[in-house]
Design a protein around this motif. Structure first.
Motif, PDB file in Angstrom:
ATOM      1  N   GLN A 219      98.609 -20.111  44.199  1.00 42.67           N
ATOM      2  CA  GLN A 219      98.941 -18.714  43.907  1.00 42.67           C
ATOM      3  C   GLN A 219     100.108 -18.604  42.932  1.00 42.67           C
ATOM      4  N   ASN A 220     101.123 -19.478  43.088  1.00 43.05           N
ATOM      5  CA  ASN A 220     102.246 -19.485  42.142  1.00 43.05           C
ATOM      6  C   ASN A 220     101.747 -19.690  40.720  1.00 43.05           C
ATOM      7  N   LEU A 221     100.865 -20.660  40.553  1.00 37.58           N
ATOM      8  CA  LEU A 221     100.338 -20.979  39.224  1.00 37.58           C
ATOM      9  C   LEU A 221      99.501 -19.827  38.687  1.00 37.58           C
ATOM     10  N   GLU A 222      98.657 -19.274  39.541  1.00 37.22           N
ATOM     11  CA  GLU A 222      97.827 -18.149  39.117  1.00 37.22           C
ATOM     12  C   GLU A 222      98.678 -16.937  38.737  1.00 37.22           C
ATOM     13  N   ASP A 223      99.779 -16.722  39.462  1.00 40.91           N
ATOM     14  CA  ASP A 223     100.659 -15.593  39.147  1.00 40.91           C
ATOM     15  C   ASP A 223     101.296 -15.752  37.767  1.00 40.91           C
ATOM     16  N   VAL A 224     101.686 -16.989  37.418  1.00 39.97           N
ATOM     17  CA  VAL A 224     102.253 -17.235  36.091  1.00 39.97           C
ATOM     18  C   VAL A 224     101.209 -16.966  35.018  1.00 39.97           C
ATOM     19  N   ILE A 225     100.004 -17.441  35.235  1.00 36.35           N
ATOM     20  CA  ILE A 225      98.923 -17.222  34.266  1.00 36.35           C
ATOM     21  C   ILE A 225      98.646 -15.734  34.100  1.00 36.35           C
ATOM     22  N   THR A 226      98.571 -15.011  35.205  1.00 34.25           N
ATOM     23  CA  THR A 226      98.325 -13.564  35.150  1.00 34.25           C
ATOM     24  C   THR A 226      99.436 -12.851  34.392  1.00 34.25           C
TER      25      THR A 226
END
Length: 248
Positions: A219-226
């Protein structure tokens, strides 16, 4: 205490002396997402997250860790490197044995660098590693001078954006790390990068539901991408982003 103070002073002096300064020609912000060491989960969990978002990242490999365990985390296998390369990700150098390069002589640095290059030739053929990241983020003037002669870019872990005169011998970066991750700060930094036409580089290690202090959750990684996508910032491997910085 004295040793720690001297280390901090040396680090500050090293950062203050750019050995490969490049005047940025960016007319808009650009981002990179990178993984150090390439733990098993970075290749098997992190890379697919990038690929679903149609992003290619940079994976800094230590050939001596292939098929091994490092700091209690399973590392990548050779076939993971092939899969990453075939998916269009950049495979970059993080030394062969993950030493403190500040403690090596130039002869020792050379031996280690060549070992990683030999490993890469045996694993991926003619793939050339042109990007480097300092293990542990440890940098000295001597180490910086050595690696700046060997690689197109060298990335550290000192927090910041790359804008104006960008030091390709010690690129600034933002950790996506359990020990300090704050998505609010990430959003602020991304907004700043967009406003300043900066190159913002993110890095992490393992990716999983219970990451190490230096890793992150999916989720941390996905949040950065978003956050990057919402800001309209293109995300490229380090090598490609560096070319944009240099040539526009």
């Amino acid at each position: 205490m004295a040793t720690g103070l001297l280390t901090r002073i040396e680090g500050a002096i090293t950062r203050a002396i750019p050995l490969n300064p490049i005047q940025s020609r960016l007319t808009e912000a650009v981002a990179s997402i990178s993984f150090d060491d390439i733990p098993f989960s970075a290749a098997r969990v992190g890379a697919p997250i990038l690929e679903r978002a149609q992003i290619q990242g940079t994976f800094y490999v230590c050939g001596g860790h292939t098929g091994q365990t490092f700091e209690d985390r399973a590392q990548h296998e050779s076939h993971d490197l092939l899969a990453l390369h075939q998916a269009g990700h950049e495979i970059a150098c993080h030394t062969y044995a993950h030493p403190f390069v500040t403690k090596l002589t130039d002869a020792g640095r050379d031996q280690d660098r060549k070992a990683n290059a030999d490993f890469m030739r045996k694993t991926l053929g003619d793939v050339m590693m042109t990007s480097f990241a300092y293990p542990y983020g440890a940098v000295s003037l001597a180490a910086k001078a050595y690696y700046a002669r060997q690689f197109f870019t060298c990335r550290g872990v000192y927090r910041g954006l790359n804008t104006g005169r960008v030091d390709f011998s010690e690129l600034r970066a933002i950790g996506i790390e359990r020990r300090q991750h704050d998505i609010g700060q990430v959003r602020d930094l991304v907004a700043e990068a967009k406003a300043r036409h900066a190159w913002i580089i993110f890095f992490t290690h393992d990716v999983g539901p219970d990451p190490s202090d230096y890793g992150c959750t999916p989720q941390n990684l996905e949040d950065v991408i978003t956050t990057l996508k919402d800001a309209g910032i293109e995300t490229l491997p380090v090598k490609a982003a560096a070319a944009k910085v240099m040539f526009g």
